[in-house]
Enzyme design. Sequence first.
Site, short mmCIF file in Angstrom:
data_model
loop_
_atom_site.label_atom_id
_atom_site.label_comp_id
_atom_site.label_asym_id
_atom_site.label_seq_id
_atom_site.Cartn_x
_atom_site.Cartn_y
_atom_site.Cartn_z
N GLY A 11 38.21 48.36 26.97
CA GLY A 11 37.78 49.67 27.44
C GLY A 11 38.84 50.73 27.19
O GLY A 11 40.02 50.50 27.39
N ARG A 72 35.24 45.18 21.40
CA ARG A 72 35.42 43.85 21.97
C ARG A 72 34.98 42.83 20.92
O ARG A 72 33.99 43.05 20.23
CB ARG A 72 34.62 43.69 23.26
CG ARG A 72 34.98 44.76 24.32
CD ARG A 72 34.21 44.53 25.62
NE ARG A 72 34.32 45.67 26.51
CZ ARG A 72 35.33 45.92 27.32
NH1 ARG A 72 36.35 45.08 27.35
NH2 ARG A 72 35.33 46.97 28.11
N ASP A 103 43.46 42.96 30.33
CA ASP A 103 43.75 41.53 30.29
C ASP A 103 43.11 40.83 29.09
O ASP A 103 43.67 39.89 28.53
CB ASP A 103 43.34 40.86 31.60
CG ASP A 103 41.86 41.00 31.92
OD1 ASP A 103 41.15 41.75 31.21
OD2 ASP A 103 41.40 40.38 32.88
N THR A 125 44.43 50.49 30.94
CA THR A 125 43.13 50.28 31.59
C THR A 125 43.06 51.13 32.85
O THR A 125 44.04 51.21 33.60
CB THR A 125 42.90 48.80 31.96
OG1 THR A 125 41.76 48.69 32.83
CG2 THR A 125 44.09 48.21 32.67
N ASP A 127 41.46 50.40 35.40
CA ASP A 127 41.26 49.55 36.57
C ASP A 127 42.53 49.27 37.36
O ASP A 127 42.47 48.86 38.51
CB ASP A 127 40.64 48.21 36.14
CG ASP A 127 39.30 48.37 35.45
OD1 ASP A 127 38.67 49.43 35.64
OD2 ASP A 127 38.89 47.46 34.71
N ASP A 129 44.57 46.82 37.05
CA ASP A 129 44.46 45.43 37.50
C ASP A 129 45.34 44.45 36.71
O ASP A 129 45.05 43.26 36.67
CB ASP A 129 43.00 44.97 37.43
CG ASP A 129 42.43 45.01 36.01
OD1 ASP A 129 43.10 45.57 35.12
OD2 ASP A 129 41.33 44.48 35.81
N ARG A 171 35.79 47.24 37.87
CA ARG A 171 35.43 45.86 37.60
C ARG A 171 35.64 45.02 38.86
O ARG A 171 34.96 45.23 39.85
CB ARG A 171 36.23 45.33 36.40
CG ARG A 171 35.57 44.19 35.69
CD ARG A 171 36.25 43.83 34.40
NE ARG A 171 37.70 43.78 34.51
CZ ARG A 171 38.48 43.19 33.64
NH1 ARG A 171 37.96 42.63 32.56
NH2 ARG A 171 39.79 43.19 33.79
#
Length: 319
Positions: A11, A72, A103, A125, A127, A129, A171
């Site tokens: 992303g 992706r 990741d 990202t 996120d 994360d 996510r």
Amino acid sequence: MKKIGVLTSGGDSPGMNAAVRAVVRKAIYHNIEVYGIYQGYTGLMTGQIKKLELGSVGDIIHRGGTVLYSARSEEFKTEEGQKKGIEQLRKFGIEGIVVIGGDGSYRGAEKLTQHGFPCVGVPGTIDNDIPGTDFTIGFDTALNTVIDAIDKIRDTATSHERTYIIEVMGRHAGDIALWAGLAGGAETILIPEADYKMEEVISRLERGHERGKRHSIIVVAEGVGSAVDIGKQIESSLNIETRVSILGHIQRGGSPTAFDRVLASRLGARAVELLMAGKEGRAVGIQSNKLVDFSISEALSQKHEVDLSMYQLSTELSI
């Protein structure tokens, strides 16, 4: 090392372009040629590779998205796909790669390193994360986009005396919801890392109504579930009118904040330094405003955690 490559994968996130710019200009400063790998790992396998010059990354630091594009790739998860990529790298004489992404991108970099091809990961990202770093590139920009939306929605919620449920991205991580909810004064925040009971959400709304409060903002991380379903449960329990706003991909775009531009510049440059030093299979990050690097494999083996003290604070402030 005389030639390195740079790619963005997964992303997109605001600040990726600033990181690409830093990689290119830091490398050229040290007389290293840089090659842009377009379309992520898909482009790596198919040879969508082009040499980048100083001018190639001019006027991109302020732009969201990624000028290298992203994709992706299921094929690259296979050993055959990975060998295709390495064959292309050898064809261009590229000796190491900076991989900017989340990741999934790190897993690709880990595989390339295991095949004997040096890679360094840069966390890009929204996120937030990635274990091992306090912040990832794009998180701050996405956070400010969400806060701006919450502020606008609250105006309407107040005017029409309604409860709004706002679903945000992330996510399986609740960082965007937690930070935006706390900064936006949300009455309730629901994140995957903290258990919640719908009865408690209902009870909090009831207490608010009893003291004359006629509007509320509930922020829901997408990893918790559907904001639409939560809205229906609230309506059936309290017989009040709710509205749902799913912010979606608006959170991934936009001009990066100053924080993200600086973070991306620092991390991108540091990634080049690691390759120059002969380090591979590493990821860069920031902890307590200091640049760090750590094993990609180590990062992938750990679980991302949110600051639950912030979640407790948000609960205490929303009484």
